[in-house]
Design an enzyme around this catalytic site. Structure first.
Site, PDB file in Angstrom:
ATOM      1  N   LYS A 170      54.676  65.631  -2.840  1.00 24.42           N
ATOM      2  CA  LYS A 170      55.208  64.941  -1.656  1.00 24.42           C
ATOM      3  C   LYS A 170      54.489  63.619  -1.434  1.00 24.42           C
ATOM      4  O   LYS A 170      55.111  62.572  -1.276  1.00 24.42           O
ATOM      5  CB  LYS A 170      55.031  65.833  -0.413  1.00 24.42           C
ATOM      6  CG  LYS A 170      55.279  65.122   0.901  1.00 24.42           C
ATOM      7  CD  LYS A 170      55.023  66.011   2.099  1.00 24.42           C
ATOM      8  CE  LYS A 170      53.616  66.034   2.604  1.00 24.42           C
ATOM      9  NZ  LYS A 170      53.199  64.876   3.419  1.00 24.42           N
ATOM     10  N   ASN A 171      53.158  63.663  -1.408  1.00 29.24           N
ATOM     11  CA  ASN A 171      52.418  62.458  -1.048  1.00 29.24           C
ATOM     12  C   ASN A 171      52.536  61.359  -2.101  1.00 29.24           C
ATOM     13  O   ASN A 171      52.470  60.181  -1.767  1.00 29.24           O
ATOM     14  CB  ASN A 171      50.943  62.783  -0.782  1.00 29.24           C
ATOM     15  CG  ASN A 171      50.759  63.516   0.537  1.00 29.24           C
ATOM     16  OD1 ASN A 171      51.711  63.636   1.317  1.00 29.24           O
ATOM     17  ND2 ASN A 171      49.562  64.007   0.796  1.00 29.24           N
ATOM     18  N   CYS A 207      51.870  64.183  11.546  1.00 28.05           N
ATOM     19  CA  CYS A 207      51.167  65.384  11.994  1.00 28.05           C
ATOM     20  C   CYS A 207      50.221  65.036  13.134  1.00 28.05           C
ATOM     21  O   CYS A 207      49.589  63.978  13.124  1.00 28.05           O
ATOM     22  CB  CYS A 207      50.341  65.966  10.854  1.00 28.05           C
ATOM     23  SG  CYS A 207      51.287  66.928   9.694  1.00 28.05           S
ATOM     24  N   ARG A 264      44.437  58.839  13.654  1.00 32.22           N
ATOM     25  CA  ARG A 264      45.052  58.211  12.482  1.00 32.22           C
ATOM     26  C   ARG A 264      45.494  56.763  12.744  1.00 32.22           C
ATOM     27  O   ARG A 264      46.681  56.427  12.671  1.00 32.22           O
ATOM     28  CB  ARG A 264      46.217  59.063  11.964  1.00 32.22           C
ATOM     29  CG  ARG A 264      45.768  60.457  11.639  1.00 32.22           C
ATOM     30  CD  ARG A 264      46.863  61.294  11.041  1.00 32.22           C
ATOM     31  NE  ARG A 264      46.929  61.181   9.603  1.00 32.22           N
ATOM     32  CZ  ARG A 264      47.764  61.872   8.847  1.00 32.22           C
ATOM     33  NH1 ARG A 264      48.602  62.710   9.380  1.00 32.22           N
ATOM     34  NH2 ARG A 264      47.779  61.715   7.553  1.00 32.22           N
ATOM     35  N   ASP A 304      43.703  68.620   2.967  1.00 32.26           N
ATOM     36  CA  ASP A 304      45.033  69.238   3.004  1.00 32.26           C
ATOM     37  C   ASP A 304      45.029  70.692   2.511  1.00 32.26           C
ATOM     38  O   ASP A 304      46.077  71.344   2.521  1.00 32.26           O
ATOM     39  CB  ASP A 304      46.034  68.418   2.178  1.00 32.26           C
ATOM     40  CG  ASP A 304      46.436  67.134   2.891  1.00 32.26           C
ATOM     41  OD1 ASP A 304      46.087  66.968   4.076  1.00 32.26           O
ATOM     42  OD2 ASP A 304      47.110  66.289   2.259  1.00 32.26           O
ATOM     43  N   ARG A 333      58.742  69.896   5.955  1.00 35.99           N
ATOM     44  CA  ARG A 333      58.353  68.520   5.621  1.00 35.99           C
ATOM     45  C   ARG A 333      57.658  68.485   4.269  1.00 35.99           C
ATOM     46  O   ARG A 333      57.727  67.472   3.567  1.00 35.99           O
ATOM     47  CB  ARG A 333      57.386  67.961   6.681  1.00 35.99           C
ATOM     48  CG  ARG A 333      58.004  67.710   8.031  1.00 35.99           C
ATOM     49  CD  ARG A 333      57.006  67.051   8.953  1.00 35.99           C
ATOM     50  NE  ARG A 333      56.266  66.027   8.228  1.00 35.99           N
ATOM     51  CZ  ARG A 333      55.011  65.667   8.481  1.00 35.99           C
ATOM     52  NH1 ARG A 333      54.359  66.225   9.466  1.00 35.99           N
ATOM     53  NH2 ARG A 333      54.423  64.742   7.769  1.00 35.99           N
TER      54      ARG A 333
HETATM   55  C1  UD1 Z   1      46.970  60.800   3.185  1.00 31.38           C
HETATM   56  C2  UD1 Z   1      47.865  61.977   2.953  1.00 31.38           C
HETATM   57  C3  UD1 Z   1      47.440  63.146   3.818  1.00 31.38           C
HETATM   58  C4  UD1 Z   1      45.970  63.469   3.587  1.00 31.38           C
HETATM   59  C5  UD1 Z   1      45.117  62.225   3.745  1.00 31.38           C
HETATM   60  C6  UD1 Z   1      43.658  62.460   3.377  1.00 31.38           C
HETATM   61  C7  UD1 Z   1      49.966  60.910   2.388  1.00 31.38           C
HETATM   62  C8  UD1 Z   1      51.376  60.648   2.760  1.00 31.38           C
HETATM   63  N1  UD1 Z   1      49.233  61.589   3.266  1.00 31.38           N
HETATM   64  O1  UD1 Z   1      47.125  60.421   4.553  1.00 31.38           O
HETATM   65  O2  UD1 Z   1      48.241  64.273   3.485  1.00 31.38           O
HETATM   66  O3  UD1 Z   1      45.544  64.438   4.522  1.00 31.38           O
HETATM   67  O4  UD1 Z   1      45.616  61.174   2.900  1.00 31.38           O
HETATM   68  O5  UD1 Z   1      43.550  62.925   2.079  1.00 31.38           O
HETATM   69  O6  UD1 Z   1      49.535  60.589   1.295  1.00 31.38           O
HETATM   70  N2  UD1 Z   1      41.861  56.017   9.053  1.00 31.38           N
HETATM   71  C9  UD1 Z   1      41.444  55.039   9.920  1.00 31.38           C
HETATM   72  N3  UD1 Z   1      42.036  53.802   9.861  1.00 31.38           N
HETATM   73  C10 UD1 Z   1      43.014  53.515   8.959  1.00 31.38           C
HETATM   74  C11 UD1 Z   1      43.433  54.524   8.058  1.00 31.38           C
HETATM   75  C12 UD1 Z   1      42.839  55.774   8.128  1.00 31.38           C
HETATM   76  O7  UD1 Z   1      40.540  55.261  10.740  1.00 31.38           O
HETATM   77  O8  UD1 Z   1      43.497  52.372   8.939  1.00 31.38           O
HETATM   78  C13 UD1 Z   1      41.238  57.357   9.118  1.00 31.38           C
HETATM   79  C14 UD1 Z   1      42.249  58.412   9.549  1.00 31.38           C
HETATM   80  O9  UD1 Z   1      42.337  58.456  10.963  1.00 31.38           O
HETATM   81  C15 UD1 Z   1      41.673  59.659   8.953  1.00 31.38           C
HETATM   82  C16 UD1 Z   1      41.007  59.180   7.669  1.00 31.38           C
HETATM   83  O10 UD1 Z   1      40.858  57.766   7.821  1.00 31.38           O
HETATM   84  O11 UD1 Z   1      40.700  60.198   9.798  1.00 31.38           O
HETATM   85  C17 UD1 Z   1      41.808  59.464   6.406  1.00 31.38           C
HETATM   86  O12 UD1 Z   1      43.044  58.806   6.466  1.00 31.38           O
HETATM   87  P1  UD1 Z   1      43.839  58.298   5.186  1.00 31.38           P
HETATM   88  O13 UD1 Z   1      43.026  58.526   3.949  1.00 31.38           O
HETATM   89  O14 UD1 Z   1      44.351  56.953   5.458  1.00 31.38           O
HETATM   90  O15 UD1 Z   1      45.033  59.329   5.177  1.00 31.38           O
HETATM   91  P2  UD1 Z   1      46.588  59.017   5.061  1.00 31.38           P
HETATM   92  O16 UD1 Z   1      46.824  57.993   4.012  1.00 31.38           O
HETATM   93  O17 UD1 Z   1      47.159  58.823   6.405  1.00 31.38           O
END
Ligand code: UD1
Length: 423
Positions: A22-23, A118, A123, A308, A400
């Site tokens: 999915k991701n 979620c 985030r 995850d 999802r």
């Molecule tokens: C992706 C995955 C999700 C997984 C996560 C961590 C997808 C579609 N989703 O989510 O399933 O749980 O990686 O492996 O691929 N953060 C910030 N600022 C930002 C971006 C992130 O503070 O600009 C923080 C987030 O709040 C979170 C952490 O960084 O606490 C990890 O986020 P991130 O690695 O960006 O996860 P996603 O890409 O949203």
């Protein structure tokens, strides 16, 4: 709304096919916006998140066709001229934010609603924004939307992410493929989905090195062309089903499952007392003894234990021998499955980002509520080893991210069925 009903009934035996990730698919799809030529993905998973991304790309003017019951997604952004990603679509799924980098690279401007997804923490998107700003974008937040523009296009830059965010790495890499000059992205995320994205972008003509390490170098090119790319196997789905025999016993073969995508997760399984053997077509997973051993888990960026799979691991620890401590370091507020597992008789204490689980002999079936995607499946796993019937309510989160979960688990002997609310 559908419910999933599970009756715990002992060992599981047989084969489960692993779907495309999915991701990975959710980041490969927006890559179509980078080129005027067609991008076709094969081995795509059939999930509601993929349908949401399809709707979003269509709203941006891309043509998206699904074939072979959704396993093949053929896209063309030849005529994609809209640069506004609307709140009504983006709020359904955080991964919608992955159109920001491609839209900006293609049009020089983008308006993207801040996402939902979620409910597992704040985030924010500050890391995405700072990386794109370093490449010359001007970005401001107005009325819940990020308004991004460049004068004269994006420019290569030397960028260090403050945290190795998966999404920010993906957005920056995609944007940098069409920037002028070289971008060096440091403290980049190393997750397999990023490697898969880079392999696809390279087929489209991008010049990228270093994927899978913490420094990715992207040499901007004038244009990208079309490509066909198979979506990598879903490591989170694989890990989830590896935990089914850990809870219920038996021996399950995961067709298409890959150990190399699982990092520290496999080491934890070994410590728990789960045997994993590679076969020419996938993996065989078997519980060594009657009950697994308690292990401690800390979630980390890849190749550490994936956040995850934390909820699913907690479900396993509920009936392990001993006490385990699970520490969640990636997301705040990611223990919403704990109160539901407690309803099934688990002994769990949550303090901040740490959950202490004292294993009990057996869980008992109960009515439980699915609170987010991975939490939903953790309740199903727990139910496989519980006495009596468990009803998992509000399963739309599950749809999802897990393709035909009830069919896949029924195929290995689980008593599981989906019941529609009106039945
Ligand atoms: C992706 C995955 C999700 C997984 C996560 C961590 C997808 C579609 N989703 O989510 O399933 O749980 O990686 O492996 O691929 N953060 C910030 N600022 C930002 C971006 C992130 O503070 O600009 C923080 C987030 O709040 C979170 C952490 O960084 O606490 C990890 O986020 P991130 O690695 O960006 O996860 P996603 O890409 O949203």
């Amino acid at each position: 709304m559908d419910k999933i009903v599970v009756r715990g009934n002992g060992p599981l035996n047989g084969k489960i096919s692993i779907s495309g990730a999915k991701n990975a698919c959710l980041t490969l799809m927006p890559a179509t916006l980078l080129s005027e030529e067609p991008l076709t993905l094969t081995n795509a998973p059939r999930l509601s998140d993929i349908r949401t991304m399809t709707t979003l790309l269509r709203s941006l003017g891309a043509e998206v066709q699904t074939m072979q019951e959704g396993k093949v997604i053929a896209m063309s952004s030849h005529d994609a001229d809209n640069h506004v990603a609307d709140y009504d679509i983006v709020r359904k799924m955080r991964a919608s934010n992955l159109v920001l980098g491609p839209l900006l690279a293609r049009h020089g401007h983008a308006v993207v609603s801040l996402p939902g997804g979620c409910s597992i923490g704040a985030r924010p998107m500050d890391i995405h924004v700072s990386a794109l700003e370093a490449m010359g974008a001007e970005i401001e937040l107005k009325d819940g939307y990020l308004h991004a523009k460049t004068s004269g296009g994006l420019k290569g830059a030397d960028i260090t992410l403050r945290f190795a965010s998966v999404g920010a790495t993906e957005n920056t890499v995609m944007a940098a493929t069409l920037a002028k000059g070289t971008t060096v992205l440091r403290n980049a995320a190393r997750e397999p989905e990023i490697v898969d994205l880079v392999e696809c972008l390279r087929k489209m003509g991008a010049e990228i090195e270093g994927e899978g390490t913490d420094t990715i170098t992207i040499q901007g090119v004038d244009r990208l062309h079309g490509a066909t790319h198979p979506v990598v196997a879903d490591r989170i789905e694989t890990g989830t089903y590896m935990l089914a025999p850990a809870i219920a016993g038996g021996e399950v073969e995961l067709i298409g499952g890959r150990i190399d995508l699982l990092g520290a997760f496999c080491e934890k399984l070994d410590a728990c007392g789960i045997d994993v053997t590679e076969t020419p077509t996938g993996l065989i997973v078997r519980r060594r003894n009657g009950r697994v051993n308690a292990v401690n888990v800390v979630t980390e960026i890849f190749p550490g234990f994936p956040t995850d799979l934390q909820a699913q691991m907690m479900a396993v620890m509920c009936t392990a021998e001993g006490v385990s401590v699970l520490e969640e370091r990636i997301f705040e507020n990611r223990f919403m499955h704990a109160p539901e597992l407690i309803r099934m008789g688990a002994h769990i204490d949550v303090h901040g980002g740490t959950a202490t689980v004292t294993g009990v002999d057996k869980l008992k079936g109960a009515q439980v509520m699915a609170t987010d995607l991975r939490a939903s499946v953790s309740l199903i796993l727990a139910a496989l080893g519980a006495e009596g019937e468990t009803v998992v309510n509000r399963v739309y989160h599950l749809d999802r991210g897990y393709e035909r979960v009830e069919d896949k688990l029924s195929a290995v002997g689980a008593h599981i069925e989906r019941v529609s609310e009106d039945e």
